[in-house]
Structure formats: C-alpha cells, structure tokens
Design a protein around this motif. Sequence first.
Motif, PDB file in Angstrom:
ATOM      1  N   GLN A 185       0.892  -1.310   0.152  1.00 28.98           N
ATOM      2  CA  GLN A 185      -0.077   0.121  -0.063  1.00 28.98           C
ATOM      3  C   GLN A 185       0.767   1.325   0.022  1.00 28.98           C
ATOM      4  O   GLN A 185       1.531   1.477   0.903  1.00 28.98           O
ATOM      5  CB  GLN A 185      -1.072   0.130   1.234  1.00 28.98           C
ATOM      6  N   ALA A 186       1.005   2.044  -1.303  1.00 26.89           N
ATOM      7  CA  ALA A 186       1.805   3.016  -1.347  1.00 26.89           C
ATOM      8  C   ALA A 186       1.106   4.354  -1.008  1.00 26.89           C
ATOM      9  O   ALA A 186       1.585   5.276  -0.299  1.00 26.89           O
ATOM     10  CB  ALA A 186       2.386   3.115  -2.643  1.00 26.89           C
ATOM     11  N   SER A 187      -0.069   4.329  -1.646  1.00 29.36           N
ATOM     12  CA  SER A 187      -0.859   5.952  -1.574  1.00 29.36           C
ATOM     13  C   SER A 187      -2.147   5.555  -1.931  1.00 29.36           C
ATOM     14  O   SER A 187      -2.578   4.479  -2.081  1.00 29.36           O
ATOM     15  CB  SER A 187      -0.199   6.774  -2.347  1.00 29.36           C
ATOM     16  N   TYR A 188      -3.016   6.682  -2.280  1.00 29.20           N
ATOM     17  CA  TYR A 188      -4.448   6.638  -2.685  1.00 29.20           C
ATOM     18  C   TYR A 188      -4.672   7.815  -3.226  1.00 29.20           C
ATOM     19  O   TYR A 188      -4.131   8.926  -3.283  1.00 29.20           O
ATOM     20  CB  TYR A 188      -5.371   6.351  -1.304  1.00 29.20           C
ATOM     21  N   ASP A 189      -5.966   7.660  -3.952  1.00 25.83           N
ATOM     22  CA  ASP A 189      -6.582   9.031  -4.539  1.00 25.83           C
ATOM     23  C   ASP A 189      -6.910   9.902  -3.538  1.00 25.83           C
ATOM     24  O   ASP A 189      -7.719   9.567  -2.397  1.00 25.83           O
ATOM     25  CB  ASP A 189      -7.603   8.763  -5.675  1.00 25.83           C
ATOM     26  N   GLN A 190      -7.168  11.114  -3.830  1.00 22.87           N
ATOM     27  CA  GLN A 190      -7.563  12.129  -2.756  1.00 22.87           C
ATOM     28  C   GLN A 190      -8.970  12.052  -2.683  1.00 22.87           C
ATOM     29  O   GLN A 190      -9.658  12.415  -1.570  1.00 22.87           O
ATOM     30  CB  GLN A 190      -7.364  13.648  -3.437  1.00 22.87           C
ATOM     31  N   ASP A 191      -9.766  11.368  -3.657  1.00 23.88           N
ATOM     32  CA  ASP A 191     -11.425  11.253  -3.491  1.00 23.88           C
ATOM     33  C   ASP A 191     -11.582  10.044  -2.661  1.00 23.88           C
ATOM     34  O   ASP A 191     -12.862   9.687  -2.510  1.00 23.88           O
ATOM     35  CB  ASP A 191     -12.052  11.344  -4.720  1.00 23.88           C
ATOM     36  N   GLU A 192     -10.583   9.307  -2.318  1.00 23.46           N
ATOM     37  CA  GLU A 192     -10.624   8.259  -1.602  1.00 23.46           C
ATOM     38  C   GLU A 192     -11.402   6.896  -2.199  1.00 23.46           C
ATOM     39  O   GLU A 192     -12.187   6.164  -1.563  1.00 23.46           O
ATOM     40  CB  GLU A 192     -11.153   8.221  -0.180  1.00 23.46           C
ATOM     41  N   GLN A 193     -11.272   7.092  -3.637  1.00 22.27           N
ATOM     42  CA  GLN A 193     -12.192   6.047  -4.249  1.00 22.27           C
ATOM     43  C   GLN A 193     -11.044   5.324  -5.202  1.00 22.27           C
ATOM     44  O   GLN A 193     -11.630   4.305  -6.010  1.00 22.27           O
ATOM     45  CB  GLN A 193     -13.146   6.624  -5.248  1.00 22.27           C
ATOM     46  N   GLY A 194      -9.837   5.315  -5.176  1.00 20.77           N
ATOM     47  CA  GLY A 194      -8.743   4.439  -5.593  1.00 20.77           C
ATOM     48  C   GLY A 194      -7.677   4.499  -4.878  1.00 20.77           C
ATOM     49  O   GLY A 194      -7.281   4.978  -3.915  1.00 20.77           O
ATOM     50  N   THR A 195      -6.795   3.322  -5.124  1.00 15.31           N
ATOM     51  CA  THR A 195      -5.474   3.068  -4.553  1.00 15.31           C
ATOM     52  C   THR A 195      -4.253   3.008  -5.267  1.00 15.31           C
ATOM     53  O   THR A 195      -4.394   2.920  -6.688  1.00 15.31           O
ATOM     54  CB  THR A 195      -5.849   1.529  -3.835  1.00 15.31           C
ATOM     55  N   VAL A 196      -3.391   3.292  -4.846  1.00 14.33           N
ATOM     56  CA  VAL A 196      -2.000   3.165  -5.425  1.00 14.33           C
ATOM     57  C   VAL A 196      -1.017   1.904  -4.783  1.00 14.33           C
ATOM     58  O   VAL A 196      -0.900   2.141  -3.437  1.00 14.33           O
ATOM     59  CB  VAL A 196      -1.348   4.493  -5.603  1.00 14.33           C
ATOM     60  N   LEU A 197      -0.667   0.860  -5.543  1.00 18.26           N
ATOM     61  CA  LEU A 197       0.092   0.070  -4.870  1.00 18.26           C
ATOM     62  C   LEU A 197       1.352  -0.116  -5.497  1.00 18.26           C
ATOM     63  O   LEU A 197       1.565   0.021  -6.875  1.00 18.26           O
ATOM     64  CB  LEU A 197      -0.813  -1.485  -5.086  1.00 18.26           C
ATOM     65  N   SER A 198       2.355  -0.193  -4.772  1.00 18.37           N
ATOM     66  CA  SER A 198       3.958  -0.553  -5.132  1.00 18.37           C
ATOM     67  C   SER A 198       3.896  -1.990  -5.454  1.00 18.37           C
ATOM     68  O   SER A 198       3.574  -2.863  -4.821  1.00 18.37           O
ATOM     69  CB  SER A 198       4.759   0.078  -4.320  1.00 18.37           C
ATOM     70  N   VAL A 199       4.584  -2.189  -6.603  1.00 14.95           N
ATOM     71  CA  VAL A 199       4.455  -3.779  -7.277  1.00 14.95           C
ATOM     72  C   VAL A 199       6.060  -3.980  -7.264  1.00 14.95           C
ATOM     73  O   VAL A 199       7.124  -3.217  -7.774  1.00 14.95           O
ATOM     74  CB  VAL A 199       4.037  -3.923  -8.490  1.00 14.95           C
ATOM     75  N   ASN A 200       6.350  -5.180  -6.705  1.00 14.13           N
ATOM     76  CA  ASN A 200       7.970  -5.463  -6.630  1.00 14.13           C
ATOM     77  C   ASN A 200       8.194  -7.031  -6.837  1.00 14.13           C
ATOM     78  O   ASN A 200       7.219  -7.692  -6.408  1.00 14.13           O
ATOM     79  CB  ASN A 200       8.680  -5.121  -5.363  1.00 14.13           C
ATOM     80  N   ARG A 201       8.929  -7.290  -7.687  1.00 13.13           N
ATOM     81  CA  ARG A 201       9.397  -8.562  -8.060  1.00 13.13           C
ATOM     82  C   ARG A 201      10.740  -8.848  -8.218  1.00 13.13           C
ATOM     83  O   ARG A 201      11.530  -8.376  -8.902  1.00 13.13           O
ATOM     84  CB  ARG A 201       8.742  -9.026  -9.418  1.00 13.13           C
ATOM     85  N   ASP A 202      11.336  -9.560  -7.047  1.00 17.59           N
ATOM     86  CA  ASP A 202      12.773  -9.525  -6.891  1.00 17.59           C
ATOM     87  C   ASP A 202      13.227 -10.764  -5.937  1.00 17.59           C
ATOM     88  O   ASP A 202      13.740 -10.436  -4.972  1.00 17.59           O
ATOM     89  CB  ASP A 202      13.250  -8.308  -6.426  1.00 17.59           C
ATOM     90  N   VAL A 203      12.482 -12.055  -6.319  1.00 20.57           N
ATOM     91  CA  VAL A 203      12.758 -12.832  -5.610  1.00 20.57           C
ATOM     92  C   VAL A 203      14.347 -13.606  -5.261  1.00 20.57           C
ATOM     93  O   VAL A 203      14.841 -13.569  -4.083  1.00 20.57           O
ATOM     94  CB  VAL A 203      12.039 -14.133  -6.086  1.00 20.57           C
TER      95      VAL A 203
END
Length: 805
Positions: A185-203
């Motif tokens: 969970q990285a951030s979110y939209d100001q209207d609180e109707q959306g999300t910003v997810l950080s994606v990482n692939r580094d096994v």
Amino acid sequence: MGKTNLKRLISSSTTTIVLLLVYGTGLAAATFIEKYQGSEVARSMVYCSPLFFLLQFLLVLNWLAVAIRQHSLKMRKWGMLVTHGAFIIILLGALVSHLYGEEGILHLREGETSNRFAVRHADGVTYHTLPFSIELMNFTLTRYPGSSSPSAYESELLVHMGEEVISERVYMNNVLDVKGYRFFQASYDQDEQGTVLSVNRDVAGRTITYTGYAVLLLGLVLCFVDKRSRFMQLGRRLKELRCSVLLILSVLSSLSVYANNTSTQATEVVLKNVINAGHAACFGALPLQSGRGRVLPVNTFSSEVLRKLHKSDTFGSLNSDQFLISVLVMPELWAQVPFIAVPGKELSDFYHLPSGQCAYMDVFDADGNYKLQEKLEEAYGRMSAARTRFDKELIKFDEQINIFHQLLDWQLLNLFPKEDDPQHTWYAPGDDLSAFSGKDSMFVSRILTWYVEEVQTSFQSGDWTKPDEIVGMISTYQQAKNKIEGVTPEKMEAEIKYNRLDIFSQCKKGYLIFGGLLLVSAFASLFKRVRWIRLSGWVLCVAILAVFFFHMYGMGMRWYIAGYAPWSNSYETMVYVSWATVFAGLLFARRSLLTFALATLFGGTILFVSGLNWMDPQINPLVPVLKSPWLMFHVAVIVGAYGFFGISCLLGLVNLVMMSLKKSVLIQRIKELSIINEISLLIGLALMTIGTFLGAIWANESWGRYWGWDPKETWALITMVAYAIVTHLHLMPFRNKLWLFNLSSVIAFYSVLMTFFGVNYFLSGMHSYGQNDHVGGIFIYLLASVFLVVLLGILSFMGKQKQNN
C-alpha cells in the motif's frame, strides 16, 4: 615487475582506505546532486553509473586480495572473513536486483481490474504485464479520531488467477505475495475512491540480500567473541595498561532564566485571582482530544499552549492549568496581559510592539484591524524557499495569536465526545454544537458557562466545591459518551505524572552536575591517590546510575502514554541518544572513569539541546508507515550506535589535547584512551551496520524496496564507510597512526551529525523536514567547531612530533 606492483597495489590496505574514501565522497556528492538536479540525475551520474559499479567491484577485489595476502583463512580470522564475505553477498544481491528485479506502480479505481503496472525509467514509462489480474473492491481510509490525519489505509482486493479468485487485503506493513510479485500500500486518490499499490518482483535478489544480512550478523558476532579478532586483541592490550585518568578542560555554561514581570493592572488582577491549585489539578486531569486526534489530559494541552505562547510552563505564580482556567474565566483581562512571546526584534520594531512580549490587543489598531494581515498575505504568497526570516517569524507569530484567539472563543478545548460520531470527534464549547441533540445538546452548550460562573463565585468565597462538582459532571459525561479505546483514567494520571515530574529536564541537571563532579574527581586522583577521592568517584557513579534509571523510567512512561516506542521524532530520538550515550559510557566505567564522566556530560548536553524551543516535545499519533516493529528495532539500534560514536569523538578530543601539551609522560595515557576509543568505535560500527540493514528490511517490508538511495539511507551508509575507514587506519604504514586515528574519530562524527541533522533539514527526500532557522544557527556553531578541530589537529600533530622525539 609491473605485475608484482599491481598485485601489491590491489592487496594493499592503503588501497582499501583510498577506495572507501572515494566511495564515501561519491555517495555524499550524489545526495547534493539529487537536491539540485533531481533523483534521476543522481542515479544516472552516480548510483547506477558504470564507474560506481566498477568502484564496488574494485572494493570486492581488494577485500579478497587482502584476505589472501594476510592468510586470513589460515590464521582463522573468522570474524573478518565472514563479515567481509557478507558484504560481497549483499553487493551481489543488489546487482541481481538491479539487473533482474521489477519495480513499479499499479493504480486502481474501485471496481477496476487490471494486470498491467507502470515502470518508470530514466527515458520514460513502460508497462509490464502480470500473470494474473487484480481487482479493487473497496478502499478504506481510517483517520485518527476527530482528526484529518490518516491512521491507516487499506485496499480490499480480488486476485483473478484463471478460474481461481482469491480475496486479499493490503495495508501499510501488510504485504500481498502472489507468484513472486509483492504488492504494498503506497498511496491513494484524494477522493478516496482509488488506491496506489507498489509492485515489486525480486525473489532472487531479495533472497541473496537477506542471506547476506544473516551472514553479516553472524560475522559481527564472531568479531566480538573470536579470540583472534581485533576487538579481543584491544581488550587484552587494555588490561596490560595501568588504568588512569586525566583532566580535560571542561567549560559548562549555565543558563539563567529572565522573567519579565509586568506591572500592568491587567496582569496584577489575573495574578491576584489565582485558581485553587487542587481544583486546577482536578480540571487538568480531564481528557481532551487534540487537533491531531490523540486523547490527552487537559494538563498536557495547557502546558503545550503556554509553552507556545509564553515559552514557559508557568506565568508568574500560575501553572499551566491555572492559566488555562483563568483565560476561560477572564478573557477580556487576558487580552490585555503582555505575555505572548514575540519571535524576533525585527517584528517588534516593525509593528511597534513591546520588546520580548506583547498582549493580544497590541496586534490590533484603534479601529480593530489586524496589524499583521497585509504582510502576512505577502508572506503566504511566496514560495516556502523564498520566504525571508521576517516572513517566517511573522507566520509563527500569527500562529500564536490565532491559538490565543481560539482560546478566548472557547475553542481548541475539545472536551465533549459525540457518542454516535463515526470519526469519534470531540467538540469544544466554542464549536458549532448543532450536531448534538436533546439532553446532550443542553449539557455541552451550557456546562462551561455554568462552570465559569461558579469559578468567579469561588474567587470571592474561597469554596471550590461547586467547580469541583461541575468538573466531575464533565468527567462522567466523557466516560459515558466516549467510544475511543485506550482512554482510561490510569493513562491520563500517568501522563499528568509524566508532565509533573519533568523527567528529562531533571536528568539533564543530574548528568551535568554529577558528570562534572566526576570529571574533577577523576582529575584529582591523578595527582593524589587517596581513598576518599576514589570513594567519591564511585559515589558519583552511583548517583549517575540513579539518574540513568530515572531517565529510562521516563522513556518507559512516554512509551506507555504514546503506545509506541519513544524514538519516532527528533525530540524523542535525542532523548534516546542521550540515554544510549550514558549507557555506552557505563560499559567503560570500570576501565576508565574519565570515559564515563565525558559520556555523562555529553548525555546531559544532548538533553539540553532536546529542551530548546525549536524541539517539539509533543506526543503525536504515528503516521501509518511508522507503525512497524521493524522501525522500533531499526531506530533503537542505529541511534544506540550514535552514543558510542559520541564517546569516541570526546575521547579523540581528549587525546588530541593531551598530544598538544607536548608532555611525553602522557603517552601511556593516550594509548590507553585510544584503545577505549577504538573499542567504542567497533561497537558503534557494528550497531550502525546492523541498524542500517534493519532499516533496509523495514523499507522492503513496508514499501517493497530495501534500498532506494534516499539521502537518509545514503548518509547512513556514508557514516558506516567513514567509521570503517577509521577502524582500518591501524593497517596503514603511517608513523603517527595514533594521532591520525584520534583526529579521524573526531572528524568522522560530523558524518553522524549530517545523518541526524543535515539530511533532515538541508537535503531532499522522504526524511527531509525543510529548512529550520534554529537548526541553521546550530550549523554556524558546527562550522566554528570545524575550525577549532583543524586548529587542534595541527597543534596536536606538532606536539606528537615532539613527544616522539
């Protein structure tokens, strides 16, 4: 012949020092490039440049060559071998992450499904495809009760993998793992109707790097227990030397507090009509919700307000609770009392205000116009970086005036919880109370007016029974209507006790007084070894130990009150650094009372700095990312290292002063303190290393990357490099190694100061707080200290030369 010279060059310890110097200098330069040119430029020019990779390869090659030349395997130097091998593994993991890792952003609106995430590069943005799809069902933002500050935010997701659908939740410090991909969970939209997810692939990279961290921990443990290690050798050499101490000239400055007693009629009246102390304590015990959502005693609120307005916890004979009640009861008189501290003389002169302190009415003209308004609008109209000192002082002064204005209007005093409020908001008597209905509405709208009337009556009668009863009614109402967990009378009482004891201020005095006396005692024992001097030294040690435990008790109380480890902001960290410094000195008390005395004085000095006006001692709610156990361990360990580095800096200064005295009889004492200095450095470097990589684990578990070259991370690494250089200086073929080592232990401490202060206030990044005038003033003193250290370095070098002759 050329081949032999090249082999010697590669396997030289001098080459190690030079490579580390270049490495550290390059890292430092990169942080300033990032400030002025941006992070992408810093990455391309330094962090991800071919030269930087070549430099790291040369370091690895050098470490291997030195190990082979010194026959480290044959000599069974396991601590050195495992520790340096761990760094090679960590660098390998970083290379694998750089070459094969993926890192990007997935932005989803509620109801939206996607299998593509954005990856930013220096030349633009590309999109990578996931082997599954993510759907956002719902995003929830939770705020602290009665506040707009986020407490937590989470995303309810559906993961579509062919015909299989999995329901998952992602929130700060709770990671979603799917087929090697990690979502944060990285951030979110100001209207609180959306999300910003950080994606990482580094096994692969993560596995190698974490393995390196584990091996590093093992290596550091071996460095302290292996009989062949440098640490154990130093311990044996110290036992061979006779324990002794030397006086170092110590100048202690004491501050006197100047009380500006006014003689106006309004001041005389408010100081004459004093609220009964017992009743004030009863009122101060009531819970109150701060603007940031934390529920605290009125006593804490009144102390914070009086400090902001008056720069003191008291006004005349009034304590903070008496002051607050007096303002509620006599607002017209308090508007005429000159008690509001004016931030600067320039401000006083411009608006023709009384020097030092002014009254609320002084900032309004004869027509009732606000004198500050015009210049204030101009100040707010400028960008933050373009504001002058006058602008900043004006904005600060306006904040003080507004706080007092709201007190006069019975605002800020959020005493009344609304039972059915989903945000658990508490209201002040001066707020819009239309949200209440029925009996609740009558109670909250009339109770304070009734209370004020009864207090006025009590001034005449001396009977405070009725005001006590009304406070009891407010308390009963709060207990019945409050729905916030953790608001208990016990916690309120604990916080009031914490405020009353003023623990860290008392510890400051104890450390400075007992530490100074111990220094004198240690000096006296050099000239006359009599029993009473030795006994007085140990009595002072016991006294310092008592202050130390009181200090620890204070941190424990703050932990209990706040609900989290007390090292989350600048003030708390400095309190902890002070404790860690004294603790580090305590470890050397039996071997050197001088070291313990210096550590105690340094601990008291740090507490003195933490009590300055620009430090904020308030207990505030944590932002979501800080709610991680990794943070607690990371900060506790890394700040603990600062205590040992501080002791090394002081011991280095002591030795440089002794070298400057040009007395050959002091050589033995210089050697002894140099050994203690190096032992302290080795402990500090081990803690710094562990703490830095604990921080990397925290970063990886919180937002998906264990190293992002943020300036704070970079300067922590620079500090590690700086002290690695100092601890390797004994390997160099240099005649005056003792002088060079002690001077370097002092100079290296500036990297700690840069990590702790400089990054926060002068560089860009996640840990930066912006320019602060008061901190800028401290840096002027730091520049002066650089000049003095250079001068002392020259004098000590000349003195050392004479001692050698």
